[in-house]
Design an enzyme around this catalytic site. Structure first.
Site, short mmCIF file in Angstrom:
data_model
loop_
_atom_site.label_atom_id
_atom_site.label_comp_id
_atom_site.label_asym_id
_atom_site.label_seq_id
_atom_site.Cartn_x
_atom_site.Cartn_y
_atom_site.Cartn_z
N SER A 152 0.83 -1.20 0.00
CA SER A 152 0.00 0.00 0.00
C SER A 152 0.87 1.26 0.00
CB SER A 152 -0.99 -0.05 1.17
OG SER A 152 -2.00 0.91 1.03
N HIS A 179 -4.75 -1.54 -4.07
CA HIS A 179 -6.09 -2.00 -3.67
C HIS A 179 -7.09 -1.81 -4.82
CE1 HIS A 179 -4.18 -2.05 0.19
NE2 HIS A 179 -4.15 -0.73 0.30
#
Length: 241
Positions: A134, A170
């Site tokens: 991330s 994501h």
């Protein structure tokens, strides 16, 4: 033992709930360690959790994950002050640097205060494998999408730019990520970009994209380029680890 050339595995995975510990490292992280080419000893892995303010519970959980995996573990902490005398020297002594998710905007600001932007570049150029999840993926790129500033996603464009691309994380798990990445590439806010579903990762050698890999069947990577005033998205062949 450095990798043969500068190597980054930028992911939306690599960490999972543990069986007897809070976290365990999963296939994407193990692949990053494999890329370091270590033989004859335990791989040296340094975790960095700046994006979560060096939360001590997270640091402990990552140390446990490294122990379970059989890695020689250290962490680089910047709150309230660096926990090692020379962070740049510490990074150069690693095989792999693994960066936790959280606030990429805060991570970048704090790294620059401590000259960790230059230290990460030096480690990368020396063959230390850089990886993470991330925020720990976006940071190596020009920028991407972030919730660092609140629930509404916003662009971040001041990444370390070791890689001359944007990065979307994501991609299949958060509905707003994909359309915002497409808009940012279409209007030129971000350059050509590579994106990853949850449990997928993007491998770069030097600044060259090499392959998309995944630790879950069906997870994949994507390539985004600007054509006129639109973004064209191409799913990437993605190898299951």
């Amino acid at each position: 033992m450095p990798a043969d050339e500068p190597t980054i595995l930028a992911t939306s995975g690599g960490l999972r709930p543990g069986e007897r510990t809070f976290f365990e490292f999963s296939a994407l992280t193990h692949y990053a360690v494999e890329l370091a080419g270590v033989t004859g000893r335990a791989p040296r892995l340094c975790t960095v959790a700046t994006a979560l303010g060096d939360n001590p519970h997270v640091l402990h959980a990552l140390a446990e994950a490294a122990r379970v995996a059989g890695y020689e573990h250290s962490h680089l902490q910047l709150f309230p002050q660096p926990n090692v005398a020379d962070p740049a020297e510490h990074l150069l002594a690693q095989d792999v640097v693994w960066v936790m998710g959280g606030s990429v905007a805060n991570l970048l600001a704090v790294w620059r205060v401590h000259a960790l932007d230059r230290a990460m570049r030096a480690a990368w150029e020396a063959g230390v494998v850089l990886t993470g999840v991330s925020a720990g993926s976006i940071c190596w790129h020009v920028g991407g999408t972030t919730d660092s500033f609140g629930p509404e996603l916003r662009p971040v464009t001041n990444g370390l730019a070791l890689l001359p691309y944007g990065n979307g994380v994501h991609y299949d798990a958060e509905d707003r990520r994909r359309p915002l990445m497409q808009r940012l590439v279409a209007d030129g806010t971000l350059p050509e970009s590579y994106c990853s579903d949850d449990d997928a990762g993007l491998l770069y050698r030097g600044t060259r994209f090499v392959e998309a890999v995944a630790e879950r069947d069906g997870a994949r990577g994507y390539h985004l380029v600007r054509e006129g005033d639109s973004a064209v998205e191409t799913p990437l062949d993605t190898r299951l680890l």
